[in-house]
Structures are given as C-alpha cells and as structure tokens.
Design a protein around this motif. Structure first.
Motif, PDB file in Angstrom:
ATOM      1  N   ILE A  43       0.863  -1.183   0.000  1.00 31.88           N
ATOM      2  CA  ILE A  43       0.000   0.000   0.000  1.00 31.88           C
ATOM      3  C   ILE A  43       0.898   1.231   0.000  1.00 31.88           C
ATOM      4  CG2 ILE A  43      -1.754   1.306   1.255  1.00 31.88           C
ATOM      5  CD1 ILE A  43      -2.608  -1.382   2.542  1.00 31.88           C
ATOM      6  N   ILE A  44       0.564   2.189  -0.837  1.00 37.92           N
ATOM      7  CA  ILE A  44       1.309   3.438  -0.931  1.00 37.92           C
ATOM      8  C   ILE A  44       0.699   4.450   0.028  1.00 37.92           C
ATOM      9  CG2 ILE A  44       2.042   5.325  -2.431  1.00 37.92           C
ATOM     10  CD1 ILE A  44       1.638   3.278  -4.786  1.00 37.92           C
ATOM     11  N   PHE A  45       1.501   4.904   0.983  1.00 36.12           N
ATOM     12  CA  PHE A  45       1.090   5.942   1.928  1.00 36.12           C
ATOM     13  C   PHE A  45       1.906   7.194   1.658  1.00 36.12           C
ATOM     14  CE2 PHE A  45       0.173   2.024   4.275  1.00 36.12           C
ATOM     15  CZ  PHE A  45      -1.097   2.291   4.785  1.00 36.12           C
ATOM     16  N   GLN A  46       1.365   8.328   2.045  1.00 33.38           N
ATOM     17  CA  GLN A  46       2.149   9.560   2.019  1.00 33.38           C
ATOM     18  C   GLN A  46       2.331  10.053   3.448  1.00 33.38           C
ATOM     19  OE1 GLN A  46       0.236  12.741  -0.075  1.00 33.38           O
ATOM     20  NE2 GLN A  46      -1.783  12.199   0.656  1.00 33.38           N
ATOM     21  N   ARG A  47       3.485  10.611   3.711  1.00 33.18           N
ATOM     22  CA  ARG A  47       3.771  11.196   5.033  1.00 33.18           C
ATOM     23  C   ARG A  47       3.321  12.647   4.969  1.00 33.18           C
ATOM     24  NH1 ARG A  47       4.930   9.063   9.916  1.00 33.18           N
ATOM     25  NH2 ARG A  47       6.221   7.507   8.876  1.00 33.18           N
ATOM     26  N   ILE A 145       0.406  -5.304   3.771  1.00 34.90           N
ATOM     27  CA  ILE A 145      -0.611  -5.418   4.814  1.00 34.90           C
ATOM     28  C   ILE A 145       0.019  -6.114   6.019  1.00 34.90           C
ATOM     29  CG2 ILE A 145      -2.763  -6.594   5.431  1.00 34.90           C
ATOM     30  CD1 ILE A 145      -3.711  -6.030   2.549  1.00 34.90           C
ATOM     31  N   GLY A 146      -0.151  -5.522   7.184  1.00 36.50           N
ATOM     32  CA  GLY A 146       0.401  -6.077   8.416  1.00 36.50           C
ATOM     33  C   GLY A 146       1.748  -5.504   8.808  1.00 36.50           C
ATOM     34  N   GLU A 147       2.396  -4.742   7.932  1.00 38.40           N
ATOM     35  CA  GLU A 147       3.731  -4.210   8.220  1.00 38.40           C
ATOM     36  C   GLU A 147       3.739  -2.802   8.813  1.00 38.40           C
ATOM     37  OE1 GLU A 147       6.408  -6.489   4.831  1.00 38.40           O
ATOM     38  OE2 GLU A 147       5.899  -4.391   4.530  1.00 38.40           O
ATOM     39  N   ASP A 162      -7.536  -0.910   8.668  1.00 40.93           N
ATOM     40  CA  ASP A 162      -8.062  -2.153   9.238  1.00 40.93           C
ATOM     41  C   ASP A 162      -9.051  -2.831   8.289  1.00 40.93           C
ATOM     42  OD1 ASP A 162      -6.545  -1.944  11.559  1.00 40.93           O
ATOM     43  OD2 ASP A 162      -8.167  -1.020  12.723  1.00 40.93           O
ATOM     44  N   ILE A 163      -9.908  -2.033   7.680  1.00 39.18           N
ATOM     45  CA  ILE A 163     -10.905  -2.578   6.741  1.00 39.18           C
ATOM     46  C   ILE A 163     -10.209  -3.166   5.520  1.00 39.18           C
ATOM     47  CG2 ILE A 163     -12.795  -1.944   5.179  1.00 39.18           C
ATOM     48  CD1 ILE A 163     -13.607   0.143   7.411  1.00 39.18           C
ATOM     49  N   VAL A 164      -9.249  -2.431   4.979  1.00 37.54           N
ATOM     50  CA  VAL A 164      -8.497  -2.893   3.812  1.00 37.54           C
ATOM     51  C   VAL A 164      -7.708  -4.156   4.149  1.00 37.54           C
ATOM     52  CG1 VAL A 164      -6.512  -2.310   2.342  1.00 37.54           C
ATOM     53  CG2 VAL A 164      -8.390  -0.682   2.623  1.00 37.54           C
ATOM     54  N   SER A 165      -7.087  -4.178   5.330  1.00 38.08           N
ATOM     55  CA  SER A 165      -6.297  -5.347   5.738  1.00 38.08           C
ATOM     56  C   SER A 165      -7.136  -6.605   5.798  1.00 38.08           C
ATOM     57  CB  SER A 165      -5.656  -5.087   7.112  1.00 38.08           C
ATOM     58  OG  SER A 165      -4.729  -4.046   7.032  1.00 38.08           O
ATOM     59  N   GLU A 166      -8.373  -6.464   6.261  1.00 36.45           N
ATOM     60  CA  GLU A 166      -9.262  -7.618   6.324  1.00 36.45           C
ATOM     61  C   GLU A 166      -9.750  -8.023   4.932  1.00 36.45           C
ATOM     62  OE1 GLU A 166     -13.642  -8.582   8.097  1.00 36.45           O
ATOM     63  OE2 GLU A 166     -12.274  -7.481   9.413  1.00 36.45           O
ATOM     64  N   SER A 169      -6.694  -9.362   2.692  1.00 37.45           N
ATOM     65  CA  SER A 169      -5.689 -10.123   3.463  1.00 37.45           C
ATOM     66  C   SER A 169      -4.906 -11.086   2.561  1.00 37.45           C
ATOM     67  CB  SER A 169      -6.355 -10.887   4.607  1.00 37.45           C
ATOM     68  OG  SER A 169      -7.284 -11.821   4.094  1.00 37.45           O
ATOM     69  N   TYR A 170      -5.497 -11.492   1.462  1.00 36.51           N
ATOM     70  CA  TYR A 170      -4.810 -12.400   0.536  1.00 36.51           C
ATOM     71  C   TYR A 170      -3.630 -11.730  -0.175  1.00 36.51           C
ATOM     72  CZ  TYR A 170      -7.608  -9.994  -3.012  1.00 36.51           C
ATOM     73  OH  TYR A 170      -8.181  -9.043  -3.805  1.00 36.51           O
ATOM     74  N   LEU A 171      -3.487 -10.418  -0.060  1.00 35.09           N
ATOM     75  CA  LEU A 171      -2.380  -9.702  -0.714  1.00 35.09           C
ATOM     76  C   LEU A 171      -1.154  -9.572   0.176  1.00 35.09           C
ATOM     77  CD1 LEU A 171      -4.345  -6.818  -2.486  1.00 35.09           C
ATOM     78  CD2 LEU A 171      -3.451  -8.931  -3.493  1.00 35.09           C
ATOM     79  N   LYS A 172      -1.194 -10.153   1.385  1.00 32.92           N
ATOM     80  CA  LYS A 172      -0.069 -10.046   2.331  1.00 32.92           C
ATOM     81  C   LYS A 172       1.218 -10.548   1.722  1.00 32.92           C
ATOM     82  CE  LYS A 172      -2.283 -10.125   6.787  1.00 32.92           C
ATOM     83  NZ  LYS A 172      -2.476 -10.816   8.024  1.00 32.92           N
TER      84      LYS A 172
END
Length: 172
Positions: A43-47, A145-147, A162-166, A169-172
C-alpha cells in the motif's frame, strides 16, 4: 466508524444515504481516498507535511477533500491523485471499498472537523510518484498489509487500513 460499503456517485446520493445518521453533523467534509497498491502489493502511503491542516507527520493514503465544483466522487479522486502525485504516474481506480466517518482536529482553524471518507482500491500501473505538494507531503512510503505501525497512521487512515487489511488479506 464504518458507514456503508455500496458506492455512491455524488453528493446528492451521499446525502440520501446518510440523512438518517444523527451522529453526523451538517457541516461535514467529504474526503475521497485511494488505497493504491504497487506491483508488490504494498500500500502506498504519504507522510503528511507541516502544511496540512490536520494530522501532520502521520501516514495517510492518497486523496483529499471533495470540492463543490467536482462533478462526482471518482472525478474528484482523479483530480486529487494528480494534485498529489503529479502526472508522471498512473493510478488506475478500481472498486469502491467503504465509507467511514471520523473526526480530526484542524490546526489552521483551531476546531474539530467531521469527515466522511470514501475509499476506493487502486493500482499503480506505471510511472514515478512525485511530491507535487511539498508543504503537504514529505514523501511516500510503501507497506505490505500487516507491516505498518498503526500509531503512524492518521485517525482517518487507521480504521480504513483495518478494513483494507481484512478485505485484501490475501495480498499479504
């Protein structure tokens, strides 16, 4: 707080869906967000930078405020993506994921702000992400996801993550 998971097209449809939700005040803002995955399913996040009105230095996904001039939510999100990452990269919008409600503290106006977030899934198809708004974005970080450390996420991003992680979850 999760609101709904069926896509609404524009403000008219959104207002119909939330009209009976008493916990949402009339002066809410709408944010459109993309949970963009790269080729490694990170997942791409921005600071967030110091020029942001809220949640400075926190991690957040790409997106922003819907303007009155936006035709619909997907158009607003495409505008926000271009404003934030520039034109050298292409993020393909896919499915609507969820809508949530959250509060943030607006440091510029010294008040709490109510937000309805509309999140879509996206994939980085090509190009390099640019920092198009250096006062609002310090850089991009990518996490599987999870990191990610959830304490690093903005209030709005935490529940969405949290919603995306659930859901993915197959993309971990």
């Amino acid at each position: 707080m999760k609101l709904f998971s069926k896509e609404v097209k524009d403000m008219k449809e959104l207002n119909k869906v939330i009209k009976n939700k008493k916990q949402i005040p009339k002066d809410y803002e709408v944010g459109v967000i993309v949970c963009a995955f790269d080729e490694e399913n990170k997942i791409i996040f921005q600071r967030r930078g110091l020029g942001c009105r809220d949640e400075q230095l926190k991690l957040e996904t790409i997106g922003g405020r819907v303007k009155k001039s936006d035709i619909d939510f997907r158009t607003a999100l495409q505008r926000e993506i271009t404003e934030e990452i520039g034109t050298d990269a292409h993020i393909e919008l896919q499915e609507f994921i969820v809508s949530t409600y959250a509060k943030t503290f607006d440091v510029r106006n010294n008040k709490e702000q109510d937000w309805i977030y509309l999140m879509y899934k996206g994939n980085l198809k090509s190009g390099e992400l640019k920092i198009a708004e250096p006062n609002k974005c310090l850089g991009y970080e990518r996490y599987k996801i999870g990191e990610v450390d959830k304490n690093e996420l903005s209030n709005g991003a935490r529940e969405l993550y949290d919603i995306v992680s659930e859901k993915y979850s197959y993309l971990k």
